[in-house]
Design an enzyme around this catalytic site. Sequence first.
Site, PDB file in Angstrom:
ATOM      1  N   GLU A  18       0.868  -1.191   0.000  1.00  0.00           N
ATOM      2  CA  GLU A  18       0.000   0.000   0.000  1.00  0.00           C
ATOM      3  C   GLU A  18       0.899   1.233   0.000  1.00  0.00           C
ATOM      4  O   GLU A  18       1.870   1.297   0.760  1.00  0.00           O
ATOM      5  CB  GLU A  18      -0.872  -0.012   1.259  1.00  0.00           C
ATOM      6  CG  GLU A  18      -1.765   1.207   1.372  1.00  0.00           C
ATOM      7  CD  GLU A  18      -2.784   1.019   2.499  1.00  0.00           C
ATOM      8  OE1 GLU A  18      -3.417  -0.047   2.577  1.00  0.00           O
ATOM      9  OE2 GLU A  18      -2.910   1.953   3.305  1.00  0.00           O
ATOM     10  N   GLY A 112     -14.947   5.685   4.722  1.00  0.00           N
ATOM     11  CA  GLY A 112     -14.030   6.793   5.005  1.00  0.00           C
ATOM     12  C   GLY A 112     -14.180   7.228   6.445  1.00  0.00           C
ATOM     13  O   GLY A 112     -15.237   7.039   7.064  1.00  0.00           O
ATOM     14  N   ALA A 128     -20.180   1.864   3.678  1.00  0.00           N
ATOM     15  CA  ALA A 128     -19.495   1.122   2.611  1.00  0.00           C
ATOM     16  C   ALA A 128     -20.443   0.128   1.942  1.00  0.00           C
ATOM     17  O   ALA A 128     -20.337  -0.129   0.742  1.00  0.00           O
ATOM     18  CB  ALA A 128     -18.272   0.408   3.180  1.00  0.00           C
ATOM     19  N   ASP A 163     -20.918  -5.417  13.515  1.00  0.00           N
ATOM     20  CA  ASP A 163     -19.878  -5.119  12.523  1.00  0.00           C
ATOM     21  C   ASP A 163     -19.723  -6.284  11.537  1.00  0.00           C
ATOM     22  O   ASP A 163     -19.615  -6.078  10.327  1.00  0.00           O
ATOM     23  CB  ASP A 163     -18.562  -4.874  13.268  1.00  0.00           C
ATOM     24  CG  ASP A 163     -17.646  -3.930  12.526  1.00  0.00           C
ATOM     25  OD1 ASP A 163     -18.135  -2.905  11.997  1.00  0.00           O
ATOM     26  OD2 ASP A 163     -16.439  -4.220  12.447  1.00  0.00           O
ATOM     27  N   LYS A 170     -21.777  -6.639   2.951  1.00  0.00           N
ATOM     28  CA  LYS A 170     -20.882  -6.209   1.867  1.00  0.00           C
ATOM     29  C   LYS A 170     -20.677  -7.368   0.889  1.00  0.00           C
ATOM     30  O   LYS A 170     -20.634  -7.175  -0.316  1.00  0.00           O
ATOM     31  CB  LYS A 170     -19.538  -5.735   2.427  1.00  0.00           C
ATOM     32  CG  LYS A 170     -19.602  -4.451   3.254  1.00  0.00           C
ATOM     33  CD  LYS A 170     -18.209  -4.075   3.786  1.00  0.00           C
ATOM     34  CE  LYS A 170     -18.279  -2.987   4.833  1.00  0.00           C
ATOM     35  NZ  LYS A 170     -16.965  -2.616   5.374  1.00  0.00           N
TER      36      LYS A 170
HETATM   37  P1  FAD Z   1     -18.299   0.841   7.076  1.00  0.00           P
HETATM   38  O1  FAD Z   1     -18.189  -0.582   6.690  1.00  0.00           O
HETATM   39  O2  FAD Z   1     -19.372   1.646   6.434  1.00  0.00           O
HETATM   40  O3  FAD Z   1     -18.455   0.866   8.663  1.00  0.00           O
HETATM   41  C1  FAD Z   1     -18.413   2.096   9.391  1.00  0.00           C
HETATM   42  C2  FAD Z   1     -19.172   1.915  10.691  1.00  0.00           C
HETATM   43  O4  FAD Z   1     -20.577   1.824  10.444  1.00  0.00           O
HETATM   44  C3  FAD Z   1     -18.826   0.623  11.453  1.00  0.00           C
HETATM   45  O5  FAD Z   1     -18.876   0.893  12.814  1.00  0.00           O
HETATM   46  C4  FAD Z   1     -19.911  -0.365  11.039  1.00  0.00           C
HETATM   47  O6  FAD Z   1     -20.130  -1.331  12.051  1.00  0.00           O
HETATM   48  C5  FAD Z   1     -21.099   0.568  10.842  1.00  0.00           C
HETATM   49  N1  FAD Z   1     -21.974   0.144   9.714  1.00  0.00           N
HETATM   50  C6  FAD Z   1     -21.579  -0.356   8.524  1.00  0.00           C
HETATM   51  N2  FAD Z   1     -22.643  -0.572   7.720  1.00  0.00           N
HETATM   52  C7  FAD Z   1     -23.721  -0.192   8.434  1.00  0.00           C
HETATM   53  C8  FAD Z   1     -25.114  -0.163   8.147  1.00  0.00           C
HETATM   54  N3  FAD Z   1     -25.578  -0.575   6.961  1.00  0.00           N
HETATM   55  N4  FAD Z   1     -25.946   0.304   9.119  1.00  0.00           N
HETATM   56  C9  FAD Z   1     -25.469   0.735  10.319  1.00  0.00           C
HETATM   57  N5  FAD Z   1     -24.153   0.726  10.641  1.00  0.00           N
HETATM   58  C10 FAD Z   1     -23.295   0.271   9.704  1.00  0.00           C
HETATM   59  N6  FAD Z   1      -9.820   5.871   4.924  1.00  0.00           N
HETATM   60  C11 FAD Z   1      -9.620   6.850   4.016  1.00  0.00           C
HETATM   61  O7  FAD Z   1     -10.137   7.963   4.171  1.00  0.00           O
HETATM   62  N7  FAD Z   1      -8.833   6.648   2.908  1.00  0.00           N
HETATM   63  C12 FAD Z   1      -8.249   5.460   2.660  1.00  0.00           C
HETATM   64  O8  FAD Z   1      -7.564   5.296   1.661  1.00  0.00           O
HETATM   65  C13 FAD Z   1      -8.439   4.393   3.602  1.00  0.00           C
HETATM   66  N8  FAD Z   1      -7.886   3.179   3.406  1.00  0.00           N
HETATM   67  C14 FAD Z   1      -8.190   2.136   4.259  1.00  0.00           C
HETATM   68  C15 FAD Z   1      -7.685   0.865   3.972  1.00  0.00           C
HETATM   69  C16 FAD Z   1      -8.027  -0.220   4.772  1.00  0.00           C
HETATM   70  C17 FAD Z   1      -7.501  -1.612   4.435  1.00  0.00           C
HETATM   71  C18 FAD Z   1      -8.856  -0.023   5.916  1.00  0.00           C
HETATM   72  C19 FAD Z   1      -9.224  -1.185   6.797  1.00  0.00           C
HETATM   73  C20 FAD Z   1      -9.318   1.251   6.225  1.00  0.00           C
HETATM   74  C21 FAD Z   1      -8.998   2.332   5.394  1.00  0.00           C
HETATM   75  N9  FAD Z   1      -9.486   3.621   5.635  1.00  0.00           N
HETATM   76  C22 FAD Z   1      -9.254   4.641   4.744  1.00  0.00           C
HETATM   77  C23 FAD Z   1     -10.210   3.894   6.866  1.00  0.00           C
HETATM   78  C24 FAD Z   1     -11.729   3.684   6.731  1.00  0.00           C
HETATM   79  O9  FAD Z   1     -12.246   4.634   5.847  1.00  0.00           O
HETATM   80  C25 FAD Z   1     -12.300   3.836   8.146  1.00  0.00           C
HETATM   81  O10 FAD Z   1     -11.977   2.720   8.931  1.00  0.00           O
HETATM   82  C26 FAD Z   1     -13.774   4.187   8.223  1.00  0.00           C
HETATM   83  O11 FAD Z   1     -14.024   4.730   9.523  1.00  0.00           O
HETATM   84  C27 FAD Z   1     -14.709   3.006   8.041  1.00  0.00           C
HETATM   85  O12 FAD Z   1     -14.713   2.549   6.769  1.00  0.00           O
HETATM   86  P2  FAD Z   1     -15.492   1.199   6.413  1.00  0.00           P
HETATM   87  O13 FAD Z   1     -15.442   1.048   4.955  1.00  0.00           O
HETATM   88  O14 FAD Z   1     -15.016   0.088   7.274  1.00  0.00           O
HETATM   89  O15 FAD Z   1     -16.957   1.637   6.862  1.00  0.00           O
END
Ligand code: FAD
Length: 317
Positions: A18, A112, A128, A163, A170
Site C-alpha cells: 500500500e 471513510g 461502505a 460489525d 458487503k
Molecule cells: P463501514 O463498513 O461503512 O463501517 C463504518 C461503521 O458503520 C462501522 O462501525 C460499522 O459497524 C457501521 N456500519 C456499517 N454498515 C452499516 C449499516 N448498513 N448500518 C449501520 N451501521 C453500519 N480511509 C480513508 O479515508 N482513505 C483510505 O484510503 C483508507 N484506506 C483504508 C484501507 C483499509 C484496508 C482499511 C481497513 C481502512 C482504510 N481507511 C481509509 C479507513 C476507513 O475509511 C475507516 O476505517 C472508516 O471509519 C470506516 O470505513 P469502512 O469502509 O469500514 O466503513
Amino acid sequence: MAKKVNEIMKERMAFSFEVFPPKTDKGMETLTKTDGVLDKLCTLNPDYISCTYGAGGTNVGANLATLDAIKAHAGVTPITHFTCIGNTKQGIKDQLQQYLDHGIDHILALRGDLPFGWSGTGGDLRYATELVKFIRDSFGDKFTIAVAGSPEGHISCRSIEADISFLKQKQDDGADFIMTQLCWDMDQFRWWMDAIRAAGITLPVDVGIMPVLDARATINMALSRNGCVMPRELSVLISKYWTFPDPFTADAEAKDAKSDAAYAQKKADFKEAGIEYTIGLIDEYRVAGISGIHLYALNKYEDVDRIVKESGIIDLI
Ligand code: FAD
C-alpha cells in the site's frame, strides 16, 4: 487479460503493498521516477499495489497519478481506495468512470473516516455497504471490489456482531475480497476469522500489516485512529527502546537531551527489533487461514524489502 486479485487468492496466497499519494512534487518524484520507490517495490513482484484516497477527495490528482504509475508496471494490478466522504452519487460515477478510463478496475470501497465534528459522510451514501451496492448497480462487473474488515471491530461499531453482520452485507452486495484493518492481537484475529466464517462470509481475507519500524508511528497508528490492542510483546519492545523524553518529542529536541549517537542507536535498535516482530507476525498470519499479506510500504522501500525477503513472502509468487 490480467487475473483479478480475488482469483489469484483462490489459487494461492497473494502479497501486495500500500502506498499513499504524495502531497509534494518532490514526494511524487521519489515515488514514481525511474528507479524510484515504485520501481523498486515492483522488483519484488507484488500481485498488486493499492493507493489510498484522501477523505473528501483531497489529493485526487495525486491518487490518479500514482495509480497510473503503478499501472505502468506489467503484472502489478493497481487498486484505488475510495470513500463516500463528501461524494454525491454523480460525483462517484464520474470518478469511477475516470478510473476505468485509466484502466483501473480494482477498488477498495470504504465509508471513510468522518472528518472531525462531522456526524455523517456529507455525501449521498452513508456506509461502505451502500457504496458496494452502488458500484455494482452502476458498473456491473467492471470493478473487482475489496472491502474493509475490522478484526477488533470498527472503532465506532455498536458491537462486533453488528460489525460482522455489515461485513456479510458487503459480501451479499457484491464485494470480492476483504482487506483488514491493522490487528496485532492474534488471539482476537483467530477468533474473528472463525466468527466471520460462522456468519457465512466466504470472501478471501487479505491482511493489512504495518511494519513496526518506528515507535512514534506504531503508537500513533494504534491509538489515534483504530484503538487497537497492543500485545505485551509489542509494548515491551516500545518500552525497551524508549527515546527520552518520549517518542513524540521532535527529533532535534530529543537529541539535545541525549547524545546524537545514543539517540540514533535506540531508534535503530527499535527498528531492528520491530522488523523481527513484524516477520513473526507474518508467520502467525500465514497459518491463520488468510489469503493475502498486504504490507503498508509507507512510500519507502528499504525496510519493506528486508521484511518481504526475510519473511519468505517473496516466494509466494
Ligand atoms: P463501514 O463498513 O461503512 O463501517 C463504518 C461503521 O458503520 C462501522 O462501525 C460499522 O459497524 C457501521 N456500519 C456499517 N454498515 C452499516 C449499516 N448498513 N448500518 C449501520 N451501521 C453500519 N480511509 C480513508 O479515508 N482513505 C483510505 O484510503 C483508507 N484506506 C483504508 C484501507 C483499509 C484496508 C482499511 C481497513 C481502512 C482504510 N481507511 C481509509 C479507513 C476507513 O475509511 C475507516 O476505517 C472508516 O471509519 C470506516 O470505513 P469502512 O469502509 O469500514 O466503513
